[in-house]
Design a protein around this motif. Structure first.
Motif, PDB file in Angstrom:
ATOM      1  N   ASP A   1     -35.951  36.785   8.903  1.00 13.15           N
ATOM      2  CA  ASP A   1     -36.489  37.714   9.911  1.00 13.15           C
ATOM      3  C   ASP A   1     -37.111  36.976  11.097  1.00 13.15           C
ATOM      4  OD1 ASP A   1     -38.824  36.720   8.767  1.00 13.15           O
ATOM      5  OD2 ASP A   1     -39.812  38.662   8.739  1.00 13.15           O
ATOM      6  N   GLY A   2     -37.013  35.640  11.106  1.00  9.57           N
ATOM      7  CA  GLY A   2     -37.555  34.857  12.206  1.00  9.57           C
ATOM      8  C   GLY A   2     -38.946  34.315  11.952  1.00  9.57           C
ATOM      9  N   THR A   3     -39.532  34.614  10.813  1.00 10.90           N
ATOM     10  CA  THR A   3     -40.855  34.106  10.456  1.00 10.90           C
ATOM     11  C   THR A   3     -40.751  32.650  10.033  1.00 10.90           C
ATOM     12  OG1 THR A   3     -41.580  36.284   9.708  1.00 10.90           O
ATOM     13  CG2 THR A   3     -42.817  34.395   8.872  1.00 10.90           C
ATOM     14  N   ILE A   4     -41.684  31.829  10.498  1.00 13.49           N
ATOM     15  CA  ILE A   4     -41.765  30.442  10.063  1.00 13.49           C
ATOM     16  C   ILE A   4     -42.910  30.349   9.062  1.00 13.49           C
ATOM     17  CG2 ILE A   4     -42.210  28.059  10.764  1.00 13.49           C
ATOM     18  CD1 ILE A   4     -41.088  28.841  13.523  1.00 13.49           C
ATOM     19  N   VAL A   5     -42.602  29.857   7.870  1.00 17.41           N
ATOM     20  CA  VAL A   5     -43.588  29.731   6.800  1.00 17.41           C
ATOM     21  C   VAL A   5     -43.876  28.247   6.606  1.00 17.41           C
ATOM     22  CG1 VAL A   5     -44.080  30.224   4.372  1.00 17.41           C
ATOM     23  CG2 VAL A   5     -42.682  31.805   5.694  1.00 17.41           C
TER      24      VAL A   5
ATOM     25  N   PRO B   1     -38.434  20.724   4.367  1.00 14.14           N
ATOM     26  CA  PRO B   1     -39.580  20.308   3.554  1.00 14.14           C
ATOM     27  C   PRO B   1     -40.204  18.998   4.029  1.00 14.14           C
ATOM     28  CG  PRO B   1     -37.534  20.042   2.339  1.00 14.14           C
ATOM     29  CD  PRO B   1     -37.192  20.765   3.611  1.00 14.14           C
ATOM     30  N   GLU B   2     -39.406  18.135   4.647  1.00 16.57           N
ATOM     31  CA  GLU B   2     -39.956  16.877   5.151  1.00 16.57           C
ATOM     32  C   GLU B   2     -40.916  17.101   6.306  1.00 16.57           C
ATOM     33  OE1 GLU B   2     -36.475  17.831   7.725  1.00 16.57           O
ATOM     34  OE2 GLU B   2     -36.858  17.968   5.589  1.00 16.57           O
ATOM     35  N   GLN B   3     -40.788  18.265   6.971  1.00 14.39           N
ATOM     36  CA  GLN B   3     -41.685  18.623   8.068  1.00 14.39           C
ATOM     37  C   GLN B   3     -42.689  19.691   7.651  1.00 14.39           C
ATOM     38  OE1 GLN B   3     -39.140  19.798  11.288  1.00 14.39           O
ATOM     39  NE2 GLN B   3     -38.400  17.722  11.626  1.00 14.39           N
ATOM     40  N   GLY B   4     -42.506  20.268   6.461  1.00 14.67           N
ATOM     41  CA  GLY B   4     -43.471  21.219   5.927  1.00 14.67           C
ATOM     42  C   GLY B   4     -43.292  22.661   6.367  1.00 14.67           C
ATOM     43  N   TRP B   5     -42.056  23.084   6.709  1.00 15.61           N
ATOM     44  CA  TRP B   5     -41.860  24.468   7.116  1.00 15.61           C
ATOM     45  C   TRP B   5     -40.465  24.953   6.751  1.00 15.61           C
ATOM     46  CZ3 TRP B   5     -38.017  25.636  10.674  1.00 15.61           C
ATOM     47  CH2 TRP B   5     -37.514  24.580  11.411  1.00 15.61           C
ATOM     48  N   SER B   6     -40.346  26.301   6.700  1.00 20.49           N
ATOM     49  CA  SER B   6     -39.066  26.959   6.452  1.00 20.49           C
ATOM     50  C   SER B   6     -38.952  28.163   7.373  1.00 20.49           C
ATOM     51  CB  SER B   6     -38.966  27.444   5.001  1.00 20.49           C
ATOM     52  OG  SER B   6     -38.996  26.352   4.117  1.00 20.49           O
ATOM     53  N   LEU B   7     -37.726  28.468   7.794  1.00 21.38           N
ATOM     54  CA  LEU B   7     -37.455  29.630   8.630  1.00 21.38           C
ATOM     55  C   LEU B   7     -36.869  30.722   7.758  1.00 21.38           C
ATOM     56  CD1 LEU B   7     -37.133  30.983  11.443  1.00 21.38           C
ATOM     57  CD2 LEU B   7     -34.847  29.918  11.531  1.00 21.38           C
ATOM     58  N   LEU B   8     -37.491  31.913   7.787  1.00 21.52           N
ATOM     59  CA  LEU B   8     -36.982  33.051   7.029  1.00 21.52           C
ATOM     60  C   LEU B   8     -35.993  33.848   7.869  1.00 21.52           C
ATOM     61  CD1 LEU B   8     -40.250  34.335   5.311  1.00 21.52           C
ATOM     62  CD2 LEU B   8     -38.590  32.651   4.488  1.00 21.52           C
TER      63      LEU B   8
END
Length: 64
Positions: free
Chosen positions: A32-36, A23-30
């Motif tokens: 299935d390999g998708t970056i949200v 969250p400090e960088q503004g992204w999450s890895l799901l």
């Protein structure tokens, strides 16, 4: 990666789970390999980009 497929359809997107959150960088890895990204954009495992789903300012609710 898990057995979920990013091509499965948005209906299956609720089955995806976060495997790494930054969250400090503004992204999450799901799983299935998708970056949200926090701005609602996505980077799919095959390199395709989903643009952020921003709401026009005129559609935002204003507190009175």
């Amino acid at each position: 990666m898990c057995s979920h497929s990013f091509a499965a359809a948005p209906a299956d997107a609720t089955a995806m789970h976060v495997v790494a959150a930054h969250p400090e960088q503004g992204w999450s890895l799901l799983c299935d390999g998708t970056i949200v990204f926090d701005d609602s954009g996505e980077l799919l495992p095959d390199g395709r980009v989903v643009a952020p789903h921003r709401v026009p300012a005129g559609h935002l609710a204003v507190a009175a």
